[in-house]
Write a protein that holds these residues in place. Structure first.
Motif, short mmCIF file in Angstrom:
data_model
loop_
_atom_site.label_atom_id
_atom_site.label_comp_id
_atom_site.label_asym_id
_atom_site.label_seq_id
_atom_site.Cartn_x
_atom_site.Cartn_y
_atom_site.Cartn_z
N SER A 104 70.41 -15.54 1.57
CA SER A 104 70.30 -15.84 3.00
C SER A 104 71.61 -15.56 3.71
O SER A 104 72.69 -15.92 3.25
CB SER A 104 69.92 -17.31 3.19
OG SER A 104 69.90 -17.62 4.56
N PRO B 252 68.38 -18.55 13.63
CA PRO B 252 67.66 -19.83 13.48
C PRO B 252 66.55 -19.75 12.43
O PRO B 252 66.34 -20.69 11.68
CB PRO B 252 67.09 -20.08 14.87
CG PRO B 252 68.01 -19.36 15.79
CD PRO B 252 68.45 -18.13 15.03
N PHE B 253 65.86 -18.62 12.38
CA PHE B 253 64.80 -18.44 11.38
C PHE B 253 65.37 -18.53 9.97
O PHE B 253 64.81 -19.21 9.11
CB PHE B 253 64.11 -17.08 11.60
CG PHE B 253 63.04 -16.80 10.59
CD1 PHE B 253 61.80 -17.41 10.69
CD2 PHE B 253 63.27 -15.92 9.53
CE1 PHE B 253 60.80 -17.15 9.76
CE2 PHE B 253 62.29 -15.66 8.60
CZ PHE B 253 61.05 -16.28 8.71
N GLU B 254 66.50 -17.86 9.72
CA GLU B 254 67.12 -17.91 8.39
C GLU B 254 67.63 -19.31 8.07
O GLU B 254 67.52 -19.76 6.93
CB GLU B 254 68.27 -16.90 8.30
CG GLU B 254 67.79 -15.46 8.23
CD GLU B 254 68.94 -14.47 8.27
OE1 GLU B 254 70.06 -14.84 8.71
OE2 GLU B 254 68.72 -13.32 7.86
N ARG B 255 68.17 -19.99 9.06
CA ARG B 255 68.65 -21.36 8.83
C ARG B 255 67.48 -22.28 8.51
O ARG B 255 67.57 -23.13 7.62
CB ARG B 255 69.44 -21.86 10.04
CG ARG B 255 70.81 -21.21 10.17
CD ARG B 255 71.69 -21.89 11.20
NE ARG B 255 71.23 -21.71 12.57
CZ ARG B 255 71.56 -20.68 13.35
NH1 ARG B 255 72.35 -19.73 12.90
NH2 ARG B 255 71.12 -20.62 14.58
N ASN B 256 66.38 -22.08 9.21
CA ASN B 256 65.18 -22.88 8.95
C ASN B 256 64.67 -22.62 7.53
O ASN B 256 64.36 -23.56 6.79
CB ASN B 256 64.09 -22.55 9.97
CG ASN B 256 62.86 -23.40 9.78
OD1 ASN B 256 62.93 -24.62 9.81
ND2 ASN B 256 61.73 -22.75 9.54
N ASN B 257 64.59 -21.35 7.15
CA ASN B 257 64.13 -21.02 5.80
C ASN B 257 65.09 -21.54 4.73
O ASN B 257 64.67 -21.94 3.65
CB ASN B 257 63.93 -19.52 5.65
CG ASN B 257 62.58 -19.09 6.16
OD1 ASN B 257 61.71 -19.92 6.40
ND2 ASN B 257 62.39 -17.80 6.33
N ILE C 263 66.85 -24.27 4.87
CA ILE C 263 66.55 -25.70 4.70
C ILE C 263 65.25 -25.89 3.93
O ILE C 263 65.16 -26.75 3.04
CB ILE C 263 66.50 -26.40 6.08
CG1 ILE C 263 67.90 -26.42 6.70
CG2 ILE C 263 65.92 -27.80 5.97
CD1 ILE C 263 67.93 -26.79 8.16
N ARG C 264 64.27 -25.08 4.24
CA ARG C 264 62.98 -25.20 3.54
C ARG C 264 63.12 -24.88 2.05
O ARG C 264 62.51 -25.54 1.21
CB ARG C 264 61.95 -24.29 4.20
CG ARG C 264 61.59 -24.76 5.61
CD ARG C 264 60.62 -23.85 6.29
NE ARG C 264 59.33 -23.96 5.63
CZ ARG C 264 58.39 -23.02 5.67
NH1 ARG C 264 58.61 -21.89 6.31
NH2 ARG C 264 57.25 -23.19 5.06
#
Length: 197
Positions: A57, A62-67, A69-70
């Protein structure tokens, strides 16, 4: 009076509900070694993929940060699920006191539980590989030569039956091809008479 008895009965039942438990941690016949082995194998794959994704990563959008965390959550959840299975299935049911392999099995189970905690705290693929190696050794401690669980026996019989039906179906189709479909034979006489073929 009836109401008091009913209320007393309900109250007593509610108070003692915590004491009502099954004799096994998991219902008998639902779980078997191969099923649990497969579940843990899948959790290991999830942790491995999670760490791989975390390392790859860029953490820039924001999409990468969200992923990110997931994946952390998924990796940790898989680790927790393995720990539950090792504890509830193996430690509480399969590893029995007094059996010859018990000390070896306990040491291996404890090592895996310790490694699972370390995996949650790190993003090191080597830790997953070490855990997977220990897991493979642990599985071998429960391997019973020529053991076949009832579910596998049922599946095998169904496959054999399906194969046999398919084979006999193909044989019947070939026989049908050889039977003439029209009335193509000659008679040595000219008498008209009904035929049954």
């Amino acid at each position: 009076m009836k109401r008091k008895i009913l209320m007393s009965t309900v109250f007593t039942f509610i108070c003692h509900m915590g004491l009502l438990q099954s004799h096994c941690q998991m219902p008998c016949g639902i779980y078997h070694d191969e099923l649990v082995f497969n579940q843990i194998d899948q959790y290991i794959e999830t942790m491995y993929k999670g760490i791989t994704e975390l390392k790859n990563s860029k953490f820039s959008t924001p999409f990468e940060r969200n992923n990110f965390i997931r994946w952390v959550s998924l990796k940790d959840s898989a680790s927790d699920e393995i720990a539950v299975l090792i504890t509830e299935y193996f430690l509480q049911q399969k590893i029995k006191p007094g059996e010859p392999d018990t000390p070896k099995r306990l040491v291996s189970a404890h090592k895996m539980l310790f490694e699972l905690t370390a995996i949650k705290q790190n993003v090191d693929l080597k830790m997953i590989e070490d855990f997977a190696d220990e897991w493979e050794n642990f599985k071998q401690m429960f391997h019973v030569l020529n053991y076949e669980c009832q579910i596998d026996i049922i599946k095998r019989r169904k496959r054999e039956r399906d194969f046999e039906l398919k084979r006999t179906g193909e044989t019947n189709e070939k026989l049908q091809e050889k039977i003439p479909t029209s009335h193509e034979h000659s008679h040595e006489h000219d008498d008209a008479h009904p035929h049954t073929h």
